[in-house]
Design an enzyme around this catalytic site. Structure first.
Site, PDB file in Angstrom:
ATOM      1  N   GLU A 111     -17.702 -31.574  -6.972  1.00 11.52           N
ATOM      2  CA  GLU A 111     -18.348 -32.523  -6.313  1.00 11.52           C
ATOM      3  C   GLU A 111     -19.501 -31.704  -5.439  1.00 11.52           C
ATOM      4  O   GLU A 111     -19.248 -30.902  -4.975  1.00 11.52           O
ATOM      5  CB  GLU A 111     -17.474 -33.197  -4.944  1.00 11.52           C
ATOM      6  CG  GLU A 111     -16.272 -33.991  -5.707  1.00 11.52           C
ATOM      7  CD  GLU A 111     -16.962 -35.328  -6.208  1.00 11.52           C
ATOM      8  OE1 GLU A 111     -17.516 -36.330  -5.556  1.00 11.52           O
ATOM      9  OE2 GLU A 111     -16.503 -35.419  -7.347  1.00 11.52           O
ATOM     10  N   THR A 147      -8.124 -47.245  -4.607  1.00  9.85           N
ATOM     11  CA  THR A 147      -9.270 -46.820  -4.195  1.00  9.85           C
ATOM     12  C   THR A 147     -10.518 -47.716  -4.297  1.00  9.85           C
ATOM     13  O   THR A 147     -10.508 -48.304  -5.471  1.00  9.85           O
ATOM     14  CB  THR A 147     -10.095 -45.285  -4.460  1.00  9.85           C
ATOM     15  OG1 THR A 147     -10.190 -45.161  -5.747  1.00  9.85           O
ATOM     16  CG2 THR A 147      -8.888 -44.302  -4.080  1.00  9.85           C
ATOM     17  N   ASP A 202      -1.513 -16.267  -2.865  1.00 10.30           N
ATOM     18  CA  ASP A 202      -1.660 -15.029  -2.659  1.00 10.30           C
ATOM     19  C   ASP A 202      -2.669 -14.880  -1.283  1.00 10.30           C
ATOM     20  O   ASP A 202      -2.631 -13.709  -0.777  1.00 10.30           O
ATOM     21  CB  ASP A 202      -2.175 -14.197  -3.500  1.00 10.30           C
ATOM     22  CG  ASP A 202      -3.794 -14.418  -4.117  1.00 10.30           C
ATOM     23  OD1 ASP A 202      -4.112 -15.394  -3.685  1.00 10.30           O
ATOM     24  OD2 ASP A 202      -4.218 -13.737  -4.797  1.00 10.30           O
ATOM     25  N   THR A 212     -11.345 -36.669 -16.367  1.00 10.94           N
ATOM     26  CA  THR A 212     -12.075 -36.256 -17.691  1.00 10.94           C
ATOM     27  C   THR A 212     -11.689 -34.607 -17.954  1.00 10.94           C
ATOM     28  O   THR A 212     -11.047 -34.465 -19.043  1.00 10.94           O
ATOM     29  CB  THR A 212     -13.809 -36.094 -17.614  1.00 10.94           C
ATOM     30  OG1 THR A 212     -14.212 -37.351 -17.171  1.00 10.94           O
ATOM     31  CG2 THR A 212     -14.411 -35.597 -18.788  1.00 10.94           C
ATOM     32  N   ILE A 257      -8.678 -36.133  -6.401  1.00 10.02           N
ATOM     33  CA  ILE A 257      -8.029 -35.075  -5.962  1.00 10.02           C
ATOM     34  C   ILE A 257      -8.716 -34.438  -4.838  1.00 10.02           C
ATOM     35  O   ILE A 257      -8.014 -34.286  -3.646  1.00 10.02           O
ATOM     36  CB  ILE A 257      -7.555 -34.347  -6.993  1.00 10.02           C
ATOM     37  CG1 ILE A 257      -6.618 -34.798  -8.076  1.00 10.02           C
ATOM     38  CG2 ILE A 257      -6.955 -32.844  -6.211  1.00 10.02           C
ATOM     39  CD1 ILE A 257      -6.389 -34.052  -9.100  1.00 10.02           C
ATOM     40  N   HIS A 258      -9.976 -34.155  -4.977  1.00  9.34           N
ATOM     41  CA  HIS A 258     -10.653 -33.632  -3.926  1.00  9.34           C
ATOM     42  C   HIS A 258     -10.880 -34.284  -2.404  1.00  9.34           C
ATOM     43  O   HIS A 258     -10.678 -33.803  -1.660  1.00  9.34           O
ATOM     44  CB  HIS A 258     -12.289 -33.424  -4.389  1.00  9.34           C
ATOM     45  CG  HIS A 258     -13.077 -32.486  -3.433  1.00  9.34           C
ATOM     46  ND1 HIS A 258     -13.049 -31.501  -3.221  1.00  9.34           N
ATOM     47  CD2 HIS A 258     -14.191 -33.080  -2.749  1.00  9.34           C
ATOM     48  CE1 HIS A 258     -13.950 -30.927  -2.273  1.00  9.34           C
ATOM     49  NE2 HIS A 258     -14.706 -31.878  -1.857  1.00  9.34           N
ATOM     50  N   LEU A 262      -5.597 -15.100  -1.010  1.00  2.00           N
ATOM     51  CA  LEU A 262      -7.107 -14.474  -1.264  1.00  2.00           C
ATOM     52  C   LEU A 262      -7.859 -15.593  -2.035  1.00  2.00           C
ATOM     53  O   LEU A 262      -7.255 -16.093  -2.985  1.00  2.00           O
ATOM     54  CB  LEU A 262      -6.872 -13.179  -2.279  1.00  2.00           C
ATOM     55  CG  LEU A 262      -6.155 -12.038  -1.456  1.00  2.00           C
ATOM     56  CD1 LEU A 262      -5.833 -10.779  -2.165  1.00  2.00           C
ATOM     57  CD2 LEU A 262      -6.879 -11.539  -0.099  1.00  2.00           C
TER      58      LEU A 262
END
Length: 299
Positions: free
Chosen positions: A275, A43, A217, A95, A72-73, A219
Protein backbone atom coordinates in the site's frame (compact mmCIF):
# COMPACT_ATOMS: atom_id res chain seq x y z
CA UNK A 1 -9.89 -29.72 17.08
CA UNK A 2 -9.90 -26.11 18.24
CA UNK A 3 -13.20 -24.64 19.43
CA UNK A 4 -14.20 -20.97 19.50
CA UNK A 5 -17.28 -19.15 20.74
CA UNK A 6 -17.43 -16.31 18.18
CA UNK A 7 -15.41 -16.02 14.99
CA UNK A 8 -15.24 -13.05 12.61
CA UNK A 9 -14.50 -13.76 8.95
CA UNK A 10 -13.53 -10.70 6.92
CA UNK A 11 -13.53 -11.18 3.16
CA UNK A 12 -12.52 -8.83 0.38
CA UNK A 13 -15.71 -7.62 -1.28
CA UNK A 14 -13.75 -6.46 -4.33
CA UNK A 15 -12.77 -9.99 -5.25
CA UNK A 16 -14.46 -11.29 -8.37
CA UNK A 17 -17.92 -12.63 -7.58
CA UNK A 18 -17.14 -16.13 -8.78
CA UNK A 19 -13.83 -16.14 -6.94
CA UNK A 20 -15.37 -14.92 -3.67
CA UNK A 21 -18.20 -17.45 -3.85
CA UNK A 22 -15.72 -20.28 -4.39
CA UNK A 23 -13.53 -19.15 -1.49
CA UNK A 24 -16.51 -18.83 0.85
CA UNK A 25 -17.86 -22.22 -0.18
CA UNK A 26 -14.55 -23.82 0.77
CA UNK A 27 -14.04 -21.80 3.96
CA UNK A 28 -17.40 -21.38 5.67
CA UNK A 29 -18.52 -24.99 6.37
CA UNK A 30 -15.27 -25.99 8.14
CA UNK A 31 -15.28 -22.76 10.15
CA UNK A 32 -18.88 -23.34 11.24
CA UNK A 33 -17.80 -26.69 12.67
CA UNK A 34 -15.41 -25.05 15.14
CA UNK A 35 -17.47 -22.15 16.48
CA UNK A 36 -20.84 -21.33 18.00
CA UNK A 37 -21.27 -18.22 15.89
CA UNK A 38 -19.60 -17.15 12.65
CA UNK A 39 -19.96 -13.52 11.57
CA UNK A 40 -19.08 -12.85 7.92
CA UNK A 41 -18.19 -9.29 6.94
CA UNK A 42 -17.76 -8.54 3.25
CA UNK A 43 -15.78 -5.31 2.80
CA UNK A 44 -17.49 -2.62 0.77
CA UNK A 45 -14.85 0.10 0.41
CA UNK A 46 -11.23 0.94 1.16
CA UNK A 47 -10.64 1.11 4.92
CA UNK A 48 -13.63 -1.09 5.76
CA UNK A 49 -11.57 -4.03 7.06
CA UNK A 50 -9.55 -1.69 9.29
CA UNK A 51 -12.67 -0.05 10.70
CA UNK A 52 -14.40 -3.35 11.51
CA UNK A 53 -11.30 -4.78 13.20
CA UNK A 54 -10.76 -1.62 15.23
CA UNK A 55 -14.39 -1.33 16.33
CA UNK A 56 -15.23 -4.96 17.05
CA UNK A 57 -12.06 -7.09 16.87
CA UNK A 58 -11.77 -7.40 20.65
CA UNK A 59 -15.08 -9.22 21.04
CA UNK A 60 -13.96 -12.21 18.97
CA UNK A 61 -11.66 -15.05 19.97
CA UNK A 62 -10.58 -15.51 16.36
CA UNK A 63 -10.50 -13.12 13.40
CA UNK A 64 -10.05 -14.76 9.99
CA UNK A 65 -8.88 -12.50 7.15
CA UNK A 66 -9.68 -13.83 3.69
CA UNK A 67 -8.05 -11.73 0.99
CA UNK A 68 -4.75 -10.42 -0.30
CA UNK A 69 -2.03 -8.28 1.21
CA UNK A 70 -4.11 -5.09 0.97
CA UNK A 71 -6.98 -6.53 3.01
CA UNK A 72 -4.50 -7.96 5.52
CA UNK A 73 -2.72 -4.60 5.82
CA UNK A 74 -6.01 -2.91 6.65
CA UNK A 75 -6.98 -5.54 9.20
CA UNK A 76 -3.56 -5.43 10.87
CA UNK A 77 -3.92 -1.67 11.29
CA UNK A 78 -7.31 -2.14 12.93
CA UNK A 79 -6.22 -4.97 15.23
CA UNK A 80 -2.85 -3.55 16.28
CA UNK A 81 -4.39 -0.61 18.17
CA UNK A 82 -6.48 -2.90 20.40
CA UNK A 83 -5.50 -3.64 23.98
CA UNK A 84 -7.30 -7.01 23.85
CA UNK A 85 -6.21 -8.59 20.57
CA UNK A 86 -7.70 -11.81 19.16
CA UNK A 87 -6.00 -14.75 17.50
CA UNK A 88 -5.65 -14.01 13.77
CA UNK A 89 -5.77 -16.43 10.85
CA UNK A 90 -5.27 -15.77 7.13
CA UNK A 91 -6.92 -17.41 4.15
CA UNK A 92 -4.95 -16.24 1.08
CA UNK A 93 -7.13 -14.75 -1.64
CA UNK A 94 -4.92 -12.18 -3.37
CA UNK A 95 -2.26 -11.98 -6.07
CA UNK A 96 1.02 -12.35 -4.18
CA UNK A 97 -0.17 -13.23 -0.65
CA UNK A 98 3.24 -12.28 0.72
CA UNK A 99 2.39 -12.14 4.42
CA UNK A 100 0.57 -15.48 4.20
CA UNK A 101 3.69 -16.96 2.58
CA UNK A 102 5.80 -15.48 5.38
CA UNK A 103 3.61 -17.34 7.90
CA UNK A 104 3.94 -20.58 5.89
CA UNK A 105 0.22 -20.59 5.06
CA UNK A 106 -0.66 -22.92 2.14
CA UNK A 107 -1.89 -21.09 -0.95
CA UNK A 108 -4.63 -23.71 -1.40
CA UNK A 109 -7.71 -22.42 0.44
CA UNK A 110 -8.75 -25.88 1.66
CA UNK A 111 -5.34 -26.58 3.16
CA UNK A 112 -5.26 -23.11 4.72
CA UNK A 113 -8.65 -23.69 6.39
CA UNK A 114 -7.42 -26.99 7.82
CA UNK A 115 -4.62 -25.14 9.61
CA UNK A 116 -7.36 -23.33 11.54
CA UNK A 117 -9.88 -26.12 12.06
CA UNK A 118 -7.49 -28.87 13.06
CA UNK A 119 -5.00 -28.32 15.87
CA UNK A 120 -3.77 -24.81 14.99
CA UNK A 121 -0.17 -23.87 15.65
CA UNK A 122 -0.01 -20.33 17.02
CA UNK A 123 2.94 -17.94 16.90
CA UNK A 124 3.32 -14.46 18.32
CA UNK A 125 4.58 -12.24 15.49
CA UNK A 126 6.28 -8.84 15.55
CA UNK A 127 4.41 -5.90 14.05
CA UNK A 128 6.21 -2.65 13.15
CA UNK A 129 4.65 0.71 13.94
CA UNK A 130 5.45 3.29 11.26
CA UNK A 131 4.34 6.69 12.47
CA UNK A 132 0.64 6.16 13.17
CA UNK A 133 0.38 3.16 10.82
CA UNK A 134 1.44 -0.48 11.19
CA UNK A 135 2.96 -3.04 8.84
CA UNK A 136 3.43 -6.76 9.12
CA UNK A 137 5.56 -7.63 6.11
CA UNK A 138 7.70 -4.76 4.79
CA UNK A 139 8.26 -1.03 4.42
CA UNK A 140 10.19 0.35 1.49
CA UNK A 141 11.05 3.36 -0.60
CA UNK A 142 12.91 3.84 -3.87
CA UNK A 143 12.82 0.91 -6.29
CA UNK A 144 10.39 -1.21 -4.25
CA UNK A 145 7.84 1.62 -3.96
CA UNK A 146 8.34 2.60 -7.60
CA UNK A 147 7.64 -0.99 -8.63
CA UNK A 148 4.37 -1.03 -6.70
CA UNK A 149 3.41 2.36 -8.13
CA UNK A 150 4.08 1.19 -11.69
CA UNK A 151 1.99 -1.98 -11.52
CA UNK A 152 -1.05 -1.58 -13.74
CA UNK A 153 -4.23 -2.72 -11.98
CA UNK A 154 -5.56 -4.32 -15.14
CA UNK A 155 -2.39 -6.30 -15.81
CA UNK A 156 -2.25 -7.35 -12.16
CA UNK A 157 -5.66 -8.99 -12.40
CA UNK A 158 -4.70 -10.79 -15.61
CA UNK A 159 -1.04 -11.59 -15.08
CA UNK A 160 -0.97 -11.96 -11.31
CA UNK A 161 2.46 -11.92 -9.72
CA UNK A 162 4.11 -11.74 -13.17
CA UNK A 163 3.05 -8.09 -13.21
CA UNK A 164 5.42 -7.52 -10.29
CA UNK A 165 8.40 -8.70 -12.35
CA UNK A 166 7.35 -6.68 -15.39
CA UNK A 167 7.06 -3.55 -13.27
CA UNK A 168 10.38 -4.26 -11.57
CA UNK A 169 12.21 -4.54 -14.88
CA UNK A 170 10.57 -1.32 -16.07
CA UNK A 171 11.34 0.52 -12.82
CA UNK A 172 14.99 -0.49 -12.67
CA UNK A 173 15.66 1.24 -15.98
CA UNK A 174 15.28 4.70 -14.45
CA UNK A 175 15.53 4.24 -10.69
CA UNK A 176 16.10 7.62 -9.01
CA UNK A 177 18.85 8.14 -6.46
CA UNK A 178 17.54 8.93 -2.97
CA UNK A 179 19.43 10.72 -0.22
CA UNK A 180 18.76 8.71 2.93
CA UNK A 181 19.74 8.97 6.58
CA UNK A 182 18.93 5.98 8.79
CA UNK A 183 19.37 6.35 12.54
CA UNK A 184 19.01 3.28 14.78
CA UNK A 185 19.84 2.64 18.44
CA UNK A 186 23.40 1.66 17.52
CA UNK A 187 24.14 2.97 14.02
CA UNK A 188 23.79 6.01 11.77
CA UNK A 189 23.98 5.56 7.99
CA UNK A 190 23.88 8.34 5.38
CA UNK A 191 23.89 7.13 1.78
CA UNK A 192 22.72 7.76 -1.75
CA UNK A 193 20.52 4.75 -2.48
CA UNK A 194 18.17 3.30 -5.07
CA UNK A 195 16.19 1.37 -2.49
CA UNK A 196 15.63 1.20 1.25
CA UNK A 197 13.80 -1.92 2.42
CA UNK A 198 12.72 -2.68 5.99
CA UNK A 199 11.62 -6.31 6.27
CA UNK A 200 9.62 -8.03 8.97
CA UNK A 201 8.25 -10.81 6.76
CA UNK A 202 10.02 -13.09 4.32
CA UNK A 203 8.35 -12.55 0.96
CA UNK A 204 7.88 -9.73 -1.55
CA UNK A 205 6.18 -10.25 -4.91
CA UNK A 206 5.78 -13.96 -4.04
CA UNK A 207 9.55 -14.29 -3.76
CA UNK A 208 11.43 -15.23 -0.60
CA UNK A 209 13.66 -12.77 1.20
CA UNK A 210 16.76 -13.94 3.11
CA UNK A 211 16.04 -16.69 5.64
CA UNK A 212 17.95 -14.79 8.34
CA UNK A 213 14.79 -12.72 8.86
CA UNK A 214 12.92 -13.78 11.99
CA UNK A 215 9.39 -12.55 12.56
CA UNK A 216 9.45 -12.83 16.35
CA UNK A 217 12.93 -11.65 17.36
CA UNK A 218 11.99 -8.04 18.17
CA UNK A 219 14.18 -6.74 15.34
CA UNK A 220 13.49 -5.29 11.90
CA UNK A 221 15.89 -6.09 9.05
CA UNK A 222 16.93 -2.96 7.16
CA UNK A 223 18.52 -3.28 3.70
CA UNK A 224 20.27 -0.17 2.36
CA UNK A 225 20.82 -0.66 -1.37
CA UNK A 226 23.44 1.73 -2.69
CA UNK A 227 23.37 1.06 -6.41
CA UNK A 228 21.23 -0.65 -9.00
CA UNK A 229 21.75 -3.27 -11.67
CA UNK A 230 20.66 -6.73 -12.73
CA UNK A 231 22.46 -8.51 -9.85
CA UNK A 232 20.36 -6.45 -7.41
CA UNK A 233 17.16 -7.43 -9.16
CA UNK A 234 18.10 -11.11 -9.05
CA UNK A 235 19.10 -10.85 -5.41
CA UNK A 236 15.84 -9.36 -4.20
CA UNK A 237 13.16 -10.39 -6.70
CA UNK A 238 14.12 -13.54 -8.57
CA UNK A 239 16.46 -16.12 -7.08
CA UNK A 240 17.05 -15.23 -3.45
CA UNK A 241 15.66 -18.14 -1.48
CA UNK A 242 18.21 -19.05 1.17
CA UNK A 243 20.93 -17.51 3.30
CA UNK A 244 21.95 -13.95 3.95
CA UNK A 245 22.72 -11.21 1.47
CA UNK A 246 25.78 -12.43 -0.43
CA UNK A 247 29.12 -10.95 0.55
CA UNK A 248 29.86 -10.15 -3.09
CA UNK A 249 27.14 -7.48 -3.02
CA UNK A 250 29.02 -4.72 -1.24
CA UNK A 251 26.36 -2.24 -2.33
CA UNK A 252 23.75 -3.79 0.00
CA UNK A 253 24.06 -2.96 3.71
CA UNK A 254 22.11 -5.03 6.28
CA UNK A 255 21.18 -3.53 9.66
CA UNK A 256 19.04 -5.03 12.44
CA UNK A 257 17.33 -2.68 14.88
CA UNK A 258 14.46 -2.31 17.35
CA UNK A 259 13.83 1.28 16.30
CA UNK A 260 14.81 3.36 13.28
CA UNK A 261 14.30 6.94 12.19
CA UNK A 262 14.46 7.49 8.44
CA UNK A 263 15.03 10.86 6.78
CA UNK A 264 14.74 11.34 3.03
CA UNK A 265 15.95 14.32 1.01
CA UNK A 266 12.40 15.04 -0.16
CA UNK A 267 8.91 13.53 -0.17
CA UNK A 268 8.98 10.05 -1.70
CA UNK A 269 6.56 7.21 -2.29
CA UNK A 270 6.56 4.87 0.75
CA UNK A 271 5.36 1.30 0.32
CA UNK A 272 3.91 -0.54 3.33
CA UNK A 273 2.85 -4.11 2.55
CA UNK A 274 2.04 -3.07 -1.02
CA UNK A 275 0.00 0.00 0.00
CA UNK A 276 1.47 3.35 -1.07
CA UNK A 277 1.92 6.37 1.19
CA UNK A 278 4.12 9.47 0.82
CA UNK A 279 6.53 11.38 3.04
CA UNK A 280 10.12 12.37 3.80
CA UNK A 281 10.45 11.18 7.42
CA UNK A 282 9.40 7.98 9.10
CA UNK A 283 9.92 6.63 12.61
CA UNK A 284 9.74 2.84 12.89
CA UNK A 285 9.42 0.81 16.09
CA UNK A 286 9.10 -2.96 16.49
CA UNK A 287 6.19 -4.12 18.65
CA UNK A 288 7.61 -7.41 19.87
CA UNK A 289 5.25 -10.41 19.47
CA UNK A 290 2.32 -8.02 19.15
CA UNK A 291 -0.22 -10.27 17.37
CA UNK A 292 -0.89 -14.02 17.55
CA UNK A 293 -1.32 -15.80 14.22
CA UNK A 294 -2.23 -19.27 13.09
CA UNK A 295 0.86 -20.37 11.14
CA UNK A 296 2.03 -23.33 9.12
CA UNK A 297 4.45 -25.92 10.39
CA UNK A 298 8.14 -25.02 10.55
CA UNK A 299 10.17 -26.16 7.61
Amino acid sequence: MARFSEVLLICNGKAGQGTLETLLKDAVPPLLDICNELIIHKTKEKGDAERVCRESGSRYELVVIMGGDGTIHEAINGLSVLSDRPLVAILPGGTCNDFARSLRIPMNIGQAVRLITEQPYEQEIDIVKAGERYFSNFWGTGLVAQTSDNIDVGSKSVLGKLSYYISAFQSIQDSPILNVKVTTENKVVEEEVVMLLVANGRSIGSNPLPTCINMDDGLMDIYVVKKSGFPLLKEFLVIKSTGNISEEYDDIMHIQAKEAHIELGQDEKLDMDGELYEGSRQSLRVLHKHLRFVVGASE
